[in-house]
Design a protein around this motif. Structure first.
Motif, mmCIF file in Angstrom:
data_model
loop_
_atom_site.group_PDB
_atom_site.id
_atom_site.type_symbol
_atom_site.label_atom_id
_atom_site.label_comp_id
_atom_site.label_asym_id
_atom_site.label_seq_id
_atom_site.Cartn_x
_atom_site.Cartn_y
_atom_site.Cartn_z
ATOM 1 N N THR A 279 12.461 63.146 54.953
ATOM 2 C CA THR A 279 13.037 62.024 54.209
ATOM 3 C C THR A 279 12.566 60.718 54.814
ATOM 4 O OG1 THR A 279 14.989 63.305 53.604
ATOM 5 C CG2 THR A 279 15.188 60.915 53.489
ATOM 6 N N MET A 280 11.981 59.879 53.967
ATOM 7 C CA MET A 280 11.593 58.544 54.373
ATOM 8 C C MET A 280 12.743 57.612 54.005
ATOM 9 S SD MET A 280 8.838 60.502 53.753
ATOM 10 C CE MET A 280 8.466 60.375 52.033
ATOM 11 N N VAL A 281 13.071 56.702 54.911
ATOM 12 C CA VAL A 281 14.256 55.859 54.756
ATOM 13 C C VAL A 281 13.868 54.387 54.899
ATOM 14 C CG1 VAL A 281 16.551 55.348 55.668
ATOM 15 C CG2 VAL A 281 15.673 57.691 55.760
ATOM 16 N N LYS A 282 14.315 53.570 53.932
ATOM 17 C CA LYS A 282 14.178 52.111 54.016
ATOM 18 C C LYS A 282 15.524 51.528 54.419
ATOM 19 C CE LYS A 282 10.822 51.296 50.352
ATOM 20 N NZ LYS A 282 10.550 50.534 49.118
ATOM 21 N N VAL A 283 15.483 50.474 55.245
ATOM 22 C CA VAL A 283 16.719 49.818 55.659
ATOM 23 C C VAL A 283 16.591 48.311 55.500
ATOM 24 C CG1 VAL A 283 17.209 51.674 57.305
ATOM 25 C CG2 VAL A 283 16.132 49.591 58.102
ATOM 26 N N VAL A 284 17.732 47.630 55.540
ATOM 27 C CA VAL A 284 17.761 46.173 55.527
ATOM 28 C C VAL A 284 17.032 45.677 56.781
ATOM 29 C CG1 VAL A 284 19.299 44.174 55.674
ATOM 30 C CG2 VAL A 284 19.932 46.131 54.245
ATOM 31 N N PRO A 285 16.111 44.723 56.630
ATOM 32 C CA PRO A 285 15.397 44.211 57.806
ATOM 33 C C PRO A 285 16.354 43.750 58.904
ATOM 34 C CG PRO A 285 14.382 43.385 55.803
ATOM 35 C CD PRO A 285 15.662 44.083 55.394
ATOM 36 N N GLY A 286 16.043 44.162 60.130
ATOM 37 C CA GLY A 286 16.861 43.800 61.279
ATOM 38 C C GLY A 286 17.992 44.769 61.575
ATOM 39 N N GLN A 287 18.181 45.770 60.727
ATOM 40 C CA GLN A 287 19.280 46.729 60.906
ATOM 41 C C GLN A 287 18.786 48.116 61.326
ATOM 42 O OE1 GLN A 287 22.500 45.765 60.810
ATOM 43 N NE2 GLN A 287 21.537 43.753 60.640
ATOM 44 N N GLU A 288 17.599 48.177 61.883
ATOM 45 C CA GLU A 288 17.016 49.461 62.261
ATOM 46 C C GLU A 288 17.815 50.175 63.358
ATOM 47 O OE1 GLU A 288 13.858 46.932 60.436
ATOM 48 O OE2 GLU A 288 15.280 46.588 62.071
ATOM 49 N N LYS A 289 18.263 49.452 64.368
ATOM 50 C CA LYS A 289 18.960 50.106 65.482
ATOM 51 C C LYS A 289 20.260 50.791 65.057
ATOM 52 C CE LYS A 289 16.895 47.619 69.299
ATOM 53 N NZ LYS A 289 17.087 46.785 70.479
ATOM 54 N N PRO A 290 21.151 50.134 64.305
ATOM 55 C CA PRO A 290 22.373 50.839 63.910
ATOM 56 C C PRO A 290 22.102 52.018 62.968
ATOM 57 C CG PRO A 290 22.375 48.594 63.032
ATOM 58 C CD PRO A 290 21.208 48.714 63.943
ATOM 59 N N VAL A 291 21.116 51.882 62.092
ATOM 60 C CA VAL A 291 20.793 53.000 61.205
ATOM 61 C C VAL A 291 20.222 54.152 62.019
ATOM 62 C CG1 VAL A 291 19.323 53.767 59.294
ATOM 63 C CG2 VAL A 291 20.498 51.550 59.164
ATOM 64 N N TYR A 292 19.352 53.863 62.970
ATOM 65 C CA TYR A 292 18.800 54.906 63.843
ATOM 66 C C TYR A 292 19.922 55.656 64.558
ATOM 67 C CZ TYR A 292 16.260 57.131 67.655
ATOM 68 O OH TYR A 292 15.767 58.057 68.543
ATOM 69 N N SER A 293 20.869 54.924 65.104
ATOM 70 C CA SER A 293 21.991 55.559 65.813
ATOM 71 C C SER A 293 22.799 56.452 64.877
ATOM 72 C CB SER A 293 22.900 54.494 66.422
ATOM 73 O OG SER A 293 22.217 53.781 67.415
ATOM 74 N N ALA A 294 23.038 55.991 63.664
ATOM 75 C CA ALA A 294 23.792 56.789 62.693
ATOM 76 C C ALA A 294 23.023 58.050 62.303
ATOM 77 C CB ALA A 294 24.104 55.951 61.456
ATOM 78 N N LEU A 295 21.723 57.927 62.120
ATOM 79 C CA LEU A 295 20.904 59.095 61.760
ATOM 80 C C LEU A 295 20.934 60.150 62.861
ATOM 81 C CD1 LEU A 295 17.808 57.274 60.229
ATOM 82 C CD2 LEU A 295 19.425 58.745 58.987
ATOM 83 N N ARG A 296 20.871 59.721 64.110
ATOM 84 C CA ARG A 296 20.827 60.656 65.246
ATOM 85 C C ARG A 296 22.121 61.456 65.365
ATOM 86 N NH1 ARG A 296 16.758 62.660 66.793
ATOM 87 N NH2 ARG A 296 17.639 63.045 68.815
#
Length: 76
Positions: A6-23
């Motif tokens: 799955t390829m995921v797009k996120v709001v710019p600048g919000q990569e770290k919280p999304v990464y943590s949630a994915l993990r």
């Protein structure tokens, strides 16, 4: 076993919280931060297509995720 990528797009600048949630999601084996159209490539291993669908729905519900695209792999 079903493998999903799955390829995921996120709001710019919000990569770290999304990464943590994915993990934290069971069934996600690897998360790679990439550059280009998408921000993450997520490798998923689950028992069936219905579980893959539910897991992708869970990813889509993460705050700041704006889009996903999934391909499904199968053994030959």
């Amino acid at each position: 076993m079903v493998i999903g990528v799955t390829m995921v797009k996120v709001v710019p600048g919000q990569e770290k919280p999304v990464y943590s949630a994915l993990r934290e999601i069971d069934g996600i084996k690897n998360v790679y931060h990439v550059f280009g159209e998408f921000d993450f490539v997520v490798i998923i291993e689950v028992d069936g297509l219905s579980m893959l669908n539910r897991l992708v729905d869970t990813i889509r519900e993460i705050e700041n995720v704006t889009a996903t695209q999934t391909v499904v792999g199968a053994e030959l």
